[in-house]
Scaffold this active site. Sequence first.
Site, short mmCIF file in Angstrom:
data_model
loop_
_atom_site.label_atom_id
_atom_site.label_comp_id
_atom_site.label_asym_id
_atom_site.label_seq_id
_atom_site.Cartn_x
_atom_site.Cartn_y
_atom_site.Cartn_z
N GLY A 4 50.73 37.23 42.35
CA GLY A 4 50.48 38.55 42.93
C GLY A 4 49.04 38.97 42.78
O GLY A 4 48.18 38.17 42.43
N ASN A 5 48.78 40.22 43.06
CA ASN A 5 47.42 40.77 42.91
C ASN A 5 47.53 42.22 42.45
O ASN A 5 48.62 42.76 42.34
CB ASN A 5 46.65 40.64 44.24
CG ASN A 5 47.29 41.43 45.35
OD1 ASN A 5 47.25 42.65 45.36
ND2 ASN A 5 47.91 40.73 46.29
N ARG A 6 46.40 42.82 42.15
CA ARG A 6 46.39 44.13 41.50
C ARG A 6 46.37 45.31 42.46
O ARG A 6 46.17 46.43 42.04
CB ARG A 6 45.18 44.23 40.56
CG ARG A 6 45.23 43.23 39.43
CD ARG A 6 44.10 43.45 38.44
NE ARG A 6 44.04 42.35 37.49
CZ ARG A 6 44.86 42.22 36.45
NH1 ARG A 6 45.79 43.12 36.22
NH2 ARG A 6 44.74 41.18 35.64
#
Length: 256
Positions: free
Chosen positions: A29-31
Amino acid sequence: ACPEQLSGRRLVVSAGGTHEPIDPVRFIGNRSSGRQGVAIASAAAARGADVVLIAANISPEVLAPLGESTAAPGAGTARIVEAPTALDMEAAVRSEASSADAVVMAAAVADFRPSHPGISKIKKHRLADGAGPATGGADEAVGPAGGPAPIELVANPDILAGLVADPPQPGQLIVGFAAETGDEEGDALAHGAAKARRKGAHLLAVNAVGDGRGFGDVPNAVVVLDPQGAEVARGEGTKAEVAELLLDLIAERLPR
Ligand code: C5P
């Protein structure tokens, strides 16, 4: 009606960050929080638009302002479609965009996904002796020599570029975002301009992140570029103020 109003206009906004499954419990995932996309969707609804938010893993607290924005007099409507992965998002965007006047891609879409997500939770025990490479769908995280198994990735579709190449609704406005950092190969704006030409969106909002030179020092500073990479507008402020700037640009570009 005021030219900056969006009454009766249909907008699709993607927001959040996709999660690409490794197995049923793990993901890449990413932030991205989804705040900028929700700010755009909320401001558009407040201007009277009927908005569909394609939401990738956005928390209820971040989503809350969208519901509030439709309560005011003169506001339009808002609907949320959950799209946790890049492939979910591609399907949702293409289907919702078929009746939209404008599509704003504010989501952070993973460029790659695991090619063969495990169908059950991958175990870390059972170290190899000749267990062989981890294969697609296997539940053993064991590589060829007994080390951790590599995760094979495949490219996700570029949803934005796909919309530009083949718009679901002829004549609709397509807007992208790009978070760029400066490095020795060039500054954030030069990267953004190259991306604007590559992706071909009608508008590309470039955010300089951690650049240390000029516009990246401000948390929410954007330079908006045209498909040739030329500057159309710039602004800074809260995510809500950046949303208003973008909606002004969108509103003045929609056919009367
Ligand atoms: O990740 P990147 O900087 O290329 O993203 C720029 C724009 O492209 C964003 O608007 C993002 O939503 C969109 N994008 C997309 N599909 C991808 C990757 C990015 O639509 N697979």
